[in-house]
Design a protein around this motif. Structure first.
Motif, PDB file in Angstrom:
ATOM      1  N   HIS A 161     -59.148 -31.956 -33.326  1.00 43.54           N
ATOM      2  CA  HIS A 161     -60.032 -32.945 -32.723  1.00 43.54           C
ATOM      3  C   HIS A 161     -59.809 -34.252 -33.460  1.00 43.54           C
ATOM      4  N   CYS A 162     -59.551 -35.311 -32.744  1.00 41.68           N
ATOM      5  CA  CYS A 162     -59.391 -36.612 -33.396  1.00 41.68           C
ATOM      6  C   CYS A 162     -60.443 -37.556 -32.830  1.00 41.68           C
ATOM      7  N   HIS A 163     -60.636 -38.667 -33.536  1.00 37.13           N
ATOM      8  CA  HIS A 163     -61.692 -39.579 -33.082  1.00 37.13           C
ATOM      9  C   HIS A 163     -61.308 -40.277 -31.777  1.00 37.13           C
ATOM     10  N   HIS A 164     -59.999 -40.276 -31.446  1.00 33.56           N
ATOM     11  CA  HIS A 164     -59.604 -40.861 -30.156  1.00 33.56           C
ATOM     12  C   HIS A 164     -60.198 -40.057 -29.000  1.00 33.56           C
ATOM     13  N   GLN A 165     -60.087 -38.722 -29.134  1.00 32.34           N
ATOM     14  CA  GLN A 165     -60.640 -37.857 -28.085  1.00 32.34           C
ATOM     15  C   GLN A 165     -62.141 -38.049 -27.981  1.00 32.34           C
TER      16      GLN A 165
ATOM     17  N   ALA B 126     -57.399 -33.999 -25.294  1.00 35.85           N
ATOM     18  CA  ALA B 126     -56.008 -34.097 -25.732  1.00 35.85           C
ATOM     19  C   ALA B 126     -55.714 -35.508 -26.207  1.00 35.85           C
ATOM     20  N   CYS B 127     -54.742 -35.613 -27.112  1.00 32.09           N
ATOM     21  CA  CYS B 127     -54.384 -36.930 -27.625  1.00 32.09           C
ATOM     22  C   CYS B 127     -52.960 -36.867 -28.136  1.00 32.09           C
ATOM     23  N   THR B 128     -52.238 -37.975 -28.023  1.00 33.59           N
ATOM     24  CA  THR B 128     -50.850 -37.984 -28.482  1.00 33.59           C
ATOM     25  C   THR B 128     -50.708 -38.471 -29.924  1.00 33.59           C
ATOM     26  N   CYS B 129     -51.817 -38.646 -30.638  1.00 34.19           N
ATOM     27  CA  CYS B 129     -51.718 -39.027 -32.051  1.00 34.19           C
ATOM     28  C   CYS B 129     -51.312 -37.791 -32.860  1.00 34.19           C
ATOM     29  N   PRO B 130     -50.835 -37.982 -34.104  1.00 41.02           N
ATOM     30  CA  PRO B 130     -50.372 -36.822 -34.899  1.00 41.02           C
ATOM     31  C   PRO B 130     -51.396 -35.694 -34.994  1.00 41.02           C
TER      32      PRO B 130
END
Ligand SMILES: [Zn+2]
Ligand SMILES: [Zn+2]
Length: 111
Positions: free
Chosen positions: A98-102, A87-91
């Motif tokens: 899936h974002c690169h933060h995760q 999970a991530c709070t980015c847009p």
């Protein structure tokens, strides 16, 4: 936000950091190597996301907050997100992508 913080202790194991490079990245040489070589399932990620995740870690733009939650910086450094492996709070993360933060969180936890 990048390269403005210097770290005195390893973000992963808490040991005192000695070299200038370690203080800039936030990880000692051993932990940095483990993170670089950590094996996670990258099937859900595109190569540029993998690269972005590794850059996030190299820039010390991801820092542990609590257990599996990390604070991450947006690419331009103006925003901060809370990122976990799933999970991530980015847009993108809020849309369920899936974002690169995760991925960066996953890499750090797998190291
Ligand atoms: Zn360490
Ligand atoms: Zn994200």
């Amino acid at each position: 936000m990048q390269n403005t913080t210097t770290h005195t202790n390893c973000l992963r194991c808490g040991r005192t950091l000695t070299s200038a490079k370690s203080c800039a990245t936030g990880y000692g040489p051993t932990c940095a190597r483990k993170i670089r070589t950590s094996a996670v399932d990258l099937a859900d990620y595109k190569p540029h996301q993998v690269q972005s995740a590794r850059e996030l870690i190299a820039d010390a733009a991801i820092t542990p907050l609590r257990s599996v939650v990390f604070l991450t910086a947006s690419t331009d450094g103006t925003e901060t997100y809370r990122s976990a492996p799933t999970a991530c709070t980015c847009p993108a993360g809020l849309k369920g992508s899936h974002c690169h933060h995760q991925l960066a969180a996953r890499l750090l936890l797998a190291a």
